[in-house]
Design a protein around this motif. Structure first.
Motif, mmCIF file in Angstrom:
data_model
loop_
_atom_site.group_PDB
_atom_site.id
_atom_site.type_symbol
_atom_site.label_atom_id
_atom_site.label_comp_id
_atom_site.label_asym_id
_atom_site.label_seq_id
_atom_site.Cartn_x
_atom_site.Cartn_y
_atom_site.Cartn_z
ATOM 1 N N GLY A 198 11.297 -14.889 -40.678
ATOM 2 C CA GLY A 198 10.649 -14.044 -40.156
ATOM 3 C C GLY A 198 11.425 -12.533 -40.688
ATOM 4 O O GLY A 198 12.281 -12.003 -40.352
ATOM 5 N N ALA A 199 10.962 -12.392 -41.211
ATOM 6 C CA ALA A 199 10.993 -10.799 -41.725
ATOM 7 C C ALA A 199 11.391 -9.560 -41.025
ATOM 8 O O ALA A 199 12.095 -8.289 -41.385
ATOM 9 N N GLY A 200 10.615 -9.462 -39.884
ATOM 10 C CA GLY A 200 10.598 -8.920 -39.657
ATOM 11 C C GLY A 200 11.703 -8.276 -38.420
ATOM 12 O O GLY A 200 11.589 -7.613 -36.886
ATOM 13 N N LEU A 201 12.487 -9.315 -38.362
ATOM 14 C CA LEU A 201 13.769 -9.168 -37.217
ATOM 15 C C LEU A 201 14.535 -7.847 -37.634
ATOM 16 O O LEU A 201 14.606 -7.439 -38.733
ATOM 17 N N ALA A 202 14.487 -7.179 -36.577
ATOM 18 C CA ALA A 202 14.791 -5.875 -36.299
ATOM 19 C C ALA A 202 16.116 -5.388 -36.717
ATOM 20 O O ALA A 202 17.181 -6.237 -35.978
ATOM 21 N N PHE A 203 16.757 -4.345 -37.114
ATOM 22 C CA PHE A 203 18.126 -4.025 -37.695
ATOM 23 C C PHE A 203 18.918 -4.005 -36.431
ATOM 24 O O PHE A 203 19.814 -5.297 -37.208
ATOM 25 N N PHE A 204 18.733 -3.621 -35.073
ATOM 26 C CA PHE A 204 19.295 -3.843 -34.269
ATOM 27 C C PHE A 204 19.753 -5.375 -33.922
ATOM 28 O O PHE A 204 21.188 -6.108 -33.493
ATOM 29 N N THR A 205 19.034 -6.266 -33.872
ATOM 30 C CA THR A 205 18.932 -7.637 -33.684
ATOM 31 C C THR A 205 20.360 -8.203 -34.628
ATOM 32 O O THR A 205 20.847 -9.046 -34.429
ATOM 33 N N GLU A 206 19.595 -7.895 -36.004
ATOM 34 C CA GLU A 206 20.589 -8.357 -37.396
ATOM 35 C C GLU A 206 22.049 -7.837 -36.978
ATOM 36 O O GLU A 206 23.178 -8.539 -37.198
ATOM 37 N N PHE A 207 21.997 -6.822 -36.162
ATOM 38 C CA PHE A 207 23.666 -5.791 -36.865
ATOM 39 C C PHE A 207 24.034 -6.433 -35.109
ATOM 40 O O PHE A 207 25.700 -6.826 -35.578
ATOM 41 N N ALA A 208 23.893 -6.735 -34.387
ATOM 42 C CA ALA A 208 23.769 -7.255 -32.800
ATOM 43 C C ALA A 208 24.605 -9.297 -33.028
ATOM 44 O O ALA A 208 25.339 -9.149 -32.578
ATOM 45 N N ASP A 209 24.027 -9.086 -34.713
ATOM 46 C CA ASP A 209 24.409 -10.760 -34.239
ATOM 47 C C ASP A 209 26.015 -11.214 -35.390
ATOM 48 O O ASP A 209 26.793 -10.935 -35.387
ATOM 49 N N GLY A 210 25.756 -9.841 -36.355
ATOM 50 C CA GLY A 210 27.106 -8.879 -36.435
ATOM 51 C C GLY A 210 28.092 -9.486 -35.401
ATOM 52 O O GLY A 210 29.495 -9.633 -35.511
ATOM 53 N N VAL A 211 28.091 -8.803 -34.688
ATOM 54 C CA VAL A 211 29.351 -7.873 -33.640
ATOM 55 C C VAL A 211 29.323 -8.735 -32.790
ATOM 56 O O VAL A 211 30.185 -9.332 -32.380
ATOM 57 N N ARG A 212 28.551 -9.974 -32.705
ATOM 58 C CA ARG A 212 29.030 -11.426 -31.293
ATOM 59 C C ARG A 212 29.512 -12.281 -32.345
ATOM 60 O O ARG A 212 30.589 -12.919 -31.916
ATOM 61 N N ALA A 214 31.970 -11.132 -34.677
ATOM 62 C CA ALA A 214 33.392 -10.442 -34.824
ATOM 63 C C ALA A 214 34.017 -9.984 -33.191
ATOM 64 O O ALA A 214 35.083 -10.693 -33.344
ATOM 65 N N ARG A 215 33.127 -10.916 -31.913
ATOM 66 C CA ARG A 215 33.337 -10.980 -30.712
ATOM 67 C C ARG A 215 33.935 -12.560 -30.670
ATOM 68 O O ARG A 215 34.649 -13.134 -30.007
ATOM 69 N N HIS A 217 36.271 -13.795 -32.818
ATOM 70 C CA HIS A 217 37.654 -13.737 -33.332
ATOM 71 C C HIS A 217 38.259 -12.803 -32.643
ATOM 72 O O HIS A 217 38.626 -11.631 -33.001
ATOM 73 N N PRO A 218 38.671 -13.156 -31.550
ATOM 74 C CA PRO A 218 40.044 -12.446 -30.524
ATOM 75 C C PRO A 218 40.901 -11.560 -31.926
ATOM 76 O O PRO A 218 40.645 -10.140 -31.158
ATOM 77 N N TRP A 219 41.216 -11.554 -32.419
ATOM 78 C CA TRP A 219 42.350 -10.819 -33.216
ATOM 79 C C TRP A 219 41.702 -9.622 -34.261
ATOM 80 O O TRP A 219 42.294 -9.011 -34.094
ATOM 81 N N PHE A 220 40.247 -9.821 -34.630
ATOM 82 C CA PHE A 220 40.203 -9.010 -35.089
ATOM 83 C C PHE A 220 39.393 -8.018 -34.420
ATOM 84 O O PHE A 220 39.867 -7.062 -34.574
ATOM 85 N N VAL A 343 29.694 -8.500 -40.564
ATOM 86 C CA VAL A 343 31.823 -7.556 -40.115
ATOM 87 C C VAL A 343 31.954 -6.651 -40.963
ATOM 88 O O VAL A 343 33.142 -5.595 -39.946
ATOM 89 N N SER A 344 32.812 -6.420 -41.876
ATOM 90 C CA SER A 344 33.314 -5.986 -42.391
ATOM 91 C C SER A 344 32.745 -4.045 -42.484
ATOM 92 O O SER A 344 33.639 -3.138 -42.343
ATOM 93 N N SER A 345 31.559 -4.004 -42.193
ATOM 94 C CA SER A 345 30.729 -3.072 -42.223
ATOM 95 C C SER A 345 31.346 -2.153 -40.297
ATOM 96 O O SER A 345 31.313 -0.884 -40.511
ATOM 97 N N LEU A 346 31.614 -3.150 -39.621
ATOM 98 C CA LEU A 346 32.079 -2.837 -37.855
ATOM 99 C C LEU A 346 33.221 -2.113 -38.232
ATOM 100 O O LEU A 346 33.676 -1.302 -37.285
ATOM 101 N N ASP A 347 33.924 -2.454 -39.251
ATOM 102 C CA ASP A 347 35.680 -2.463 -39.307
ATOM 103 C C ASP A 347 35.474 -1.033 -39.686
ATOM 104 O O ASP A 347 35.738 -0.419 -39.225
ATOM 105 N N PHE A 348 34.718 -1.066 -40.719
ATOM 106 C CA PHE A 348 35.148 0.460 -41.615
ATOM 107 C C PHE A 348 34.189 0.998 -40.825
ATOM 108 O O PHE A 348 34.850 2.703 -40.493
#
Length: 407
Positions: A198-212, A214-215, A217-220, A343-348
């Motif tokens: 589904g190429a129509g996945l929203a940016f925020f949905t995909e970014f939220a997957d990255g946040v999830r 990251a979560r 990994h408590p050490w991260f 996850v790297s973008s969240l880091d930066f």
């Protein structure tokens, strides 16, 4: 690890191309403020214009980082590097054209150049994990950070030297050429992602997957919190206080220049050390290195011999690389490859994105409370941040997996 083994990763053609491209992007990034500073000196740009151009470049960087993280995970990281480098090259050429003729053209170019700079960072980080084996990644990350530190050491002198031979417009065109190298040279990665459902996945949905991710990994999260704390307090405090102390206490810019040079030299030494050293409690060792940055603000609390101040900055530089290299390596090792760029973008975004806020708050805090209380508070924060992070499960080895018992 022996010296021949330590050099082995730079003998790999794919990594050498990636390292050279990353180094070119680093040179281009660090050179622009110095070149624009020369433009102020020659009168083709005023100080207000310089501040605006550099400010919007930072804004472009911060806006592009999360977007590029999503794109690099969805499509090709190599393609992200190509388009971001090409955009920064064209934008740098626009800045060259605008010098002395159009501030608005320079502003537009700076926004796009900053976006290109921000877009390539998560992609470069993910490409290391794609083309370098797990056993060589710490060595590869040390080589990457070594090039960054060499760049910060030589860029000012190189620009000053070239400024005696070339115009600032020609130097800015040279920055555009560096971005072209950064766009063209890096290799394709090996990670094969599935076509996005589904190429129509929203940016925020995909970014939220990255946040999830990251979560997971408590050490991260703990390490990122510690890093953000040190950058927002320690980096910012010394960034504002070091010039003031150098001028008011020591009477010249000598301490400023010597301390910054010492910090870079220490970081280079730290990169060499960590390319060979494999501590068992790698996470705690890294956090201890991060906490060592507290010596930098402490060295400015009272008048000390210049050699002591410089030594403190050398130690801080060593410590920061004892953190950076294991940190990047752990992210590449532990994070799901499909979400690594996000996850790297969240880091930066968090660690370096809050740096301007820290810089903006430190000067008013010094005016309100005095230099010594602010420096002491920042030093305490530099120790407490990593110290508290070390209490979080998984930070001992920067891993969700328990340490293996030696057989």
């Amino acid at each position: 690890m022996t010296a021949p083994a330590q050099r082995a990763v730079l003998r790999e053609p794919a990594f050498l191309r990636l390292w050279t491209g990353t180094t070119a992007s680093g040179l281009a990034t660090w050179a622009l403020p110095f070149v624009l500073g020369l433009a102020v000196l020659e009168g083709s740009l005023d100080a207000v214009g310089l501040g605006i151009v550099l400010g919007v470049r930072t804004a472009g960087f911060l806006a592009a980082v999360p977007i590029s993280g999503v794109i690099a995970d969805r499509y090709s990281r190599r393609a992200v590097v190509w388009w971001s480098g090409l955009s920064a090259a064209v934008a740098s050429a626009a800045i060259a054209v605008g010098l002395g003729t159009s501030l608005w053209l320079m502003i537009a170019g700076a926004v796009v150049a900053g976006a290109g700079q921000g877009a390539c960072r998560p992609a470069f980080q993910a490409l290391v994990a794609e083309i370098v084996t797990d056993e060589q990644r710490q060595q590869a990350n040390a080589a990457m950070t070594f090039s960054v530190r060499v760049t910060t050491l030589i860029a000012p002198a190189a620009i000053a030297l070239l400024g005696t031979l070339l115009s600032t417009r020609a130097l800015t065109v040279g920055i555009a050429l560096l971005w072209l190298v950064a766009a063209v040279l890096p290799p394709r990665g090996t990670f094969r992602r599935e076509a996005p459902a589904g190429a129509g996945l929203a940016f925020f949905t995909e970014f939220a997957d990255g946040v999830r991710e990251a979560r997971r990994h408590p050490w991260f999260l703990a390490g990122l919190g510690a890093l953000t704390t040190v950058i927002a307090t320690g980096y910012s405090a010394t960034g504002v206080a070091l010039p003031l102390v150098s001028r008011d206490v020591y009477g010249s810019e000598t301490v400023l220049a010597a301390a910054l040079t010492g910090y870079t030299a220490g970081a280079l030494l730290g990169a060499v050390i960590i390319s060979r050293w494999r501590p068992h409690a790698r996470g705690w060792s890294a956090l201890a290195g991060l906490g060592v940055y507290a010596v930098a603000p402490l060295a400015l609390l009272v008048p000390l011999p210049i050699a002591v101040v410089v030594a403190a900055y050398v130690v801080a530089g060593i410590g920061i690389e004892l953190f950076n290299v294991p940190w990047f390596t752990a992210v590449q090792r532990e994070v799901d490859p499909a979400t690594l760029a996000r996850v790297s973008s969240l880091d930066f975004l968090l660690s370096y994105g809050l740096a301007p806020l820290g810089l903006a708050l430190i000067a008013p805090a010094i005016a309100a409370f005095g230099l010594a209380p602010v420096l002491l508070t920042c030093a305490v924060a530099c120790v407490l941040g990593p110290g508290l992070a070390a209490l979080v499960p998984g930070t001992r080895r920067f891993s969700r997996e328990p340490a293996r018992s030696p057989s």
